[in-house]
Every structure is written in structure tokens, then in C-alpha cells.
Design a protein around this motif. Structure first.
Motif, PDB file in Angstrom:
ATOM      1  N   SER A 185      44.096  37.848  20.905  1.00 53.83           N
ATOM      2  CA  SER A 185      42.754  38.442  20.825  1.00 53.83           C
ATOM      3  C   SER A 185      42.834  39.934  20.520  1.00 53.83           C
ATOM      4  N   SER A 186      43.869  40.605  21.000  1.00 54.15           N
ATOM      5  CA  SER A 186      44.065  42.010  20.622  1.00 54.15           C
ATOM      6  C   SER A 186      44.280  42.134  19.118  1.00 54.15           C
ATOM      7  N   ALA A 187      45.040  41.203  18.556  1.00 51.33           N
ATOM      8  CA  ALA A 187      45.323  41.239  17.119  1.00 51.33           C
ATOM      9  C   ALA A 187      44.062  40.987  16.293  1.00 51.33           C
ATOM     10  N   VAL A 188      43.313  39.946  16.639  1.00 51.27           N
ATOM     11  CA  VAL A 188      42.143  39.618  15.813  1.00 51.27           C
ATOM     12  C   VAL A 188      40.989  40.587  16.039  1.00 51.27           C
ATOM     13  N   GLU A 189      40.960  41.239  17.172  1.00 56.31           N
ATOM     14  CA  GLU A 189      39.913  42.233  17.427  1.00 56.31           C
ATOM     15  C   GLU A 189      39.982  43.366  16.399  1.00 56.31           C
ATOM     16  N   GLN A 190      41.161  43.624  15.881  1.00 61.56           N
ATOM     17  CA  GLN A 190      41.333  44.678  14.877  1.00 61.56           C
ATOM     18  C   GLN A 190      40.620  44.344  13.566  1.00 61.56           C
ATOM     19  N   ILE A 191      40.471  43.060  13.252  1.00 63.60           N
ATOM     20  CA  ILE A 191      39.797  42.690  12.000  1.00 63.60           C
ATOM     21  C   ILE A 191      38.386  42.150  12.229  1.00 63.60           C
ATOM     22  N   TRP A 192      38.138  41.539  13.396  1.00 64.62           N
ATOM     23  CA  TRP A 192      36.838  40.924  13.666  1.00 64.62           C
ATOM     24  C   TRP A 192      35.926  41.790  14.537  1.00 64.62           C
ATOM     25  N   SER A 251      32.744  36.677  18.955  1.00 64.10           N
ATOM     26  CA  SER A 251      32.321  35.408  19.566  1.00 64.10           C
ATOM     27  C   SER A 251      33.242  34.250  19.208  1.00 64.10           C
ATOM     28  N   LYS A 252      33.947  34.327  18.078  1.00 61.45           N
ATOM     29  CA  LYS A 252      34.834  33.217  17.716  1.00 61.45           C
ATOM     30  C   LYS A 252      36.145  33.233  18.502  1.00 61.45           C
ATOM     31  N   VAL A 253      36.402  34.287  19.262  1.00 57.90           N
ATOM     32  CA  VAL A 253      37.560  34.300  20.158  1.00 57.90           C
ATOM     33  C   VAL A 253      37.153  33.570  21.440  1.00 57.90           C
ATOM     34  N   GLY A 295      40.988  46.078  24.511  1.00 53.58           N
ATOM     35  CA  GLY A 295      41.658  45.039  23.738  1.00 53.58           C
ATOM     36  C   GLY A 295      41.595  43.659  24.355  1.00 53.58           C
ATOM     37  N   GLY A 296      42.695  42.937  24.192  1.00 51.08           N
ATOM     38  CA  GLY A 296      42.775  41.566  24.658  1.00 51.08           C
ATOM     39  C   GLY A 296      42.627  41.414  26.158  1.00 51.08           C
ATOM     40  N   VAL A 297      43.027  42.426  26.922  1.00 55.22           N
ATOM     41  CA  VAL A 297      42.875  42.358  28.376  1.00 55.22           C
ATOM     42  C   VAL A 297      41.387  42.290  28.725  1.00 55.22           C
ATOM     43  N   GLY A 298      40.579  43.120  28.081  1.00 57.30           N
ATOM     44  CA  GLY A 298      39.139  43.100  28.329  1.00 57.30           C
ATOM     45  C   GLY A 298      38.495  41.792  27.905  1.00 57.30           C
ATOM     46  N   ILE A 299      38.978  41.231  26.805  1.00 59.74           N
ATOM     47  CA  ILE A 299      38.453  39.951  26.328  1.00 59.74           C
ATOM     48  C   ILE A 299      38.758  38.850  27.337  1.00 59.74           C
ATOM     49  N   MET A 300      39.956  38.854  27.880  1.00 57.89           N
ATOM     50  CA  MET A 300      40.389  37.782  28.773  1.00 57.89           C
ATOM     51  C   MET A 300      39.888  37.923  30.210  1.00 57.89           C
ATOM     52  N   MET A 301      39.805  39.152  30.714  1.00 54.84           N
ATOM     53  CA  MET A 301      39.609  39.345  32.153  1.00 54.84           C
ATOM     54  C   MET A 301      38.256  38.876  32.685  1.00 54.84           C
ATOM     55  N   ASP A 302      37.173  39.026  31.916  1.00 56.60           N
ATOM     56  CA  ASP A 302      35.884  38.573  32.445  1.00 56.60           C
ATOM     57  C   ASP A 302      35.871  37.057  32.621  1.00 56.60           C
ATOM     58  N   ASP A 303      36.533  36.348  31.736  1.00 53.26           N
ATOM     59  CA  ASP A 303      36.581  34.893  31.858  1.00 53.26           C
ATOM     60  C   ASP A 303      37.549  34.452  32.956  1.00 53.26           C
ATOM     61  N   ILE A 304      38.607  35.195  33.141  1.00 53.06           N
ATOM     62  CA  ILE A 304      39.522  34.890  34.239  1.00 53.06           C
ATOM     63  C   ILE A 304      38.807  35.071  35.572  1.00 53.06           C
ATOM     64  N   LEU A 305      38.051  36.158  35.720  1.00 54.69           N
ATOM     65  CA  LEU A 305      37.312  36.364  36.970  1.00 54.69           C
ATOM     66  C   LEU A 305      36.222  35.304  37.133  1.00 54.69           C
ATOM     67  N   SER A 306      35.550  34.924  36.056  1.00 55.18           N
ATOM     68  CA  SER A 306      34.566  33.831  36.122  1.00 55.18           C
ATOM     69  C   SER A 306      35.240  32.545  36.601  1.00 55.18           C
ATOM     70  N   SER A 327      48.218  37.266  11.678  1.00 54.80           N
ATOM     71  CA  SER A 327      48.850  35.977  11.402  1.00 54.80           C
ATOM     72  C   SER A 327      47.903  34.817  11.712  1.00 54.80           C
ATOM     73  N   LYS A 328      48.165  33.710  11.041  1.00 53.31           N
ATOM     74  CA  LYS A 328      47.372  32.498  11.264  1.00 53.31           C
ATOM     75  C   LYS A 328      47.524  31.997  12.688  1.00 53.31           C
ATOM     76  N   ILE A 329      48.696  32.175  13.274  1.00 50.59           N
ATOM     77  CA  ILE A 329      48.899  31.708  14.651  1.00 50.59           C
ATOM     78  C   ILE A 329      48.037  32.517  15.622  1.00 50.59           C
ATOM     79  N   HIS A 330      47.895  33.841  15.378  1.00 49.58           N
ATOM     80  CA  HIS A 330      47.016  34.645  16.231  1.00 49.58           C
ATOM     81  C   HIS A 330      45.573  34.153  16.129  1.00 49.58           C
ATOM     82  N   LYS A 331      45.134  33.862  14.918  1.00 58.17           N
ATOM     83  CA  LYS A 331      43.774  33.354  14.726  1.00 58.17           C
ATOM     84  C   LYS A 331      43.615  31.985  15.379  1.00 58.17           C
ATOM     85  N   PHE A 332      44.633  31.126  15.229  1.00 55.70           N
ATOM     86  CA  PHE A 332      44.579  29.782  15.807  1.00 55.70           C
ATOM     87  C   PHE A 332      44.483  29.843  17.329  1.00 55.70           C
ATOM     88  N   ILE A 333      45.311  30.665  17.944  1.00 60.00           N
ATOM     89  CA  ILE A 333      45.279  30.808  19.409  1.00 60.00           C
ATOM     90  C   ILE A 333      43.978  31.464  19.847  1.00 60.00           C
TER      91      ILE A 333
END
Length: 159
Positions: free
Chosen positions: A67-74, A79-81, A132-143, A5-11
């Protein structure tokens, strides 16, 4: 693969800032600081802290989903996430005091976060091993958490 969805890409792209052709992570983090700055002009420091904390919680959740959703296509951690960078920089912004040095602390929060995010010391890189999205988010959360801790130490030492 399917449609996303466009909202997933937007977020996931941090309201589109992830499409920046040069340093999209920095663009996403900068947008997050700009949004925080605008909110700081219209709210009390207590309200700003509450809004920032709420953004961390809500966008962590949305970021994982989007990010879990867009990771399936990107592909894996594209890097755009950059919603992860936005959440990550909001975390140390929680340490910004309400005083004359407020915006200096905000700049320090941005710089510290980006340094931790780029160099990934102290176990940050291992956070990317989550799926998935947890891996995408967690390194930045720890940073963001490490940056928050450093800013709180500076505030304590500075008195």
C-alpha cells in the motif's frame, strides 16, 4: 512517481477485489471471509486459527509495503487498496469458536468489522494519521481488534 510492480498492486488490491466498482472495502473483506470459510472446510479449528493468525501477520507486513508503494501512484489511502480490510476482518475471525454457531460468529465478525471500519469510533480515525502504508493498515487493524474484543465478550457471556 515511478513504476509499481504488479505484485504490489495485486496484494494492495486484495487479490484484485479492490477493483470492484461498488463498495471495494466490503468486497475485500468479503473475499477474506470467503477464503477463511474455504480453509475452515479443510482444516481443524486449531489449524484454522493458526492459518488466520499467520495471514494477519504476513499480510499486515505485505500490506504496509504494497500500500505504501501504490499510494505513490494512486494517492493517499486509495479506495481500491483493500488489503487492510482483509487483514482487519481476519482479526475478529480469530474469535470464532468451533461449534454449531461457527458461521454465525463469522458473519458477526464481518458485520462488526465493517461497522467499526465505516464509522471509525474510539480512536480508529486517528490511526489514519500515520504515514504511508502504516496509516492505511492501522485503522483497519484497530477496527479488527475492537471487533475481536466484542466477539470474545459475546462468547464469554454466551458460555
Amino acid at each position: 512517481m515511478g513504476n509499481v510492480s504488479k505484485i504490489h498492486k495485486f496484494i494492495a488490491t486484495g487479490f484484485g477485489s479492490g477493483y470492484c466498482p461498488f463498495a471495494p472495502g466490503t468486497a475485500g473483506a468479503a473475499l477474506a471471509v470467503i477464503l477463511w470459510y474455504i480453509a475452515s472446510l479443510f482444516t481443524s479449528s486449531m489449524c484454522l486459527a493458526g492459518i488466520t493468525f499467520l495471514c494477519v501477520i504476513v499480510f499486515t507486513w505485505w500490506g504496509i509495503i504494497a500500500s505504501s508503494a501504490v499510494e505513490q501512484i494512486w494517492g493517499k489511502d486509495p479506495s481500491k487498496v483493500v488489503i487492510d480490510e482483509m487483514v482487519g476482518v481476519w482479526i475478529p475471525l480469530l474469535a470464532v469458536p468451533d461449534n454449531d454457531y461457527k458461521y454465525g460468529y463469522a458473519l458477526a465478525a464481518f458485520i462488526l468489522f465493517r461497522l467499526f471500519d465505516i464509522f471509525k469510533p474510539l480512536g480508529i480515525r486517528q490511526m489514519e494519521n500515520f504515514k504511508g502504508g502504516v496509516g492505511i493498515m492501522m485503522d483497519d487493524i484497530l477496527s479488527g481488534i475492537y471487533s475481536l474484543i466484542l466477539l470474545l465478550i459475546v462468547r464469554y457471556v454466551a458460555g
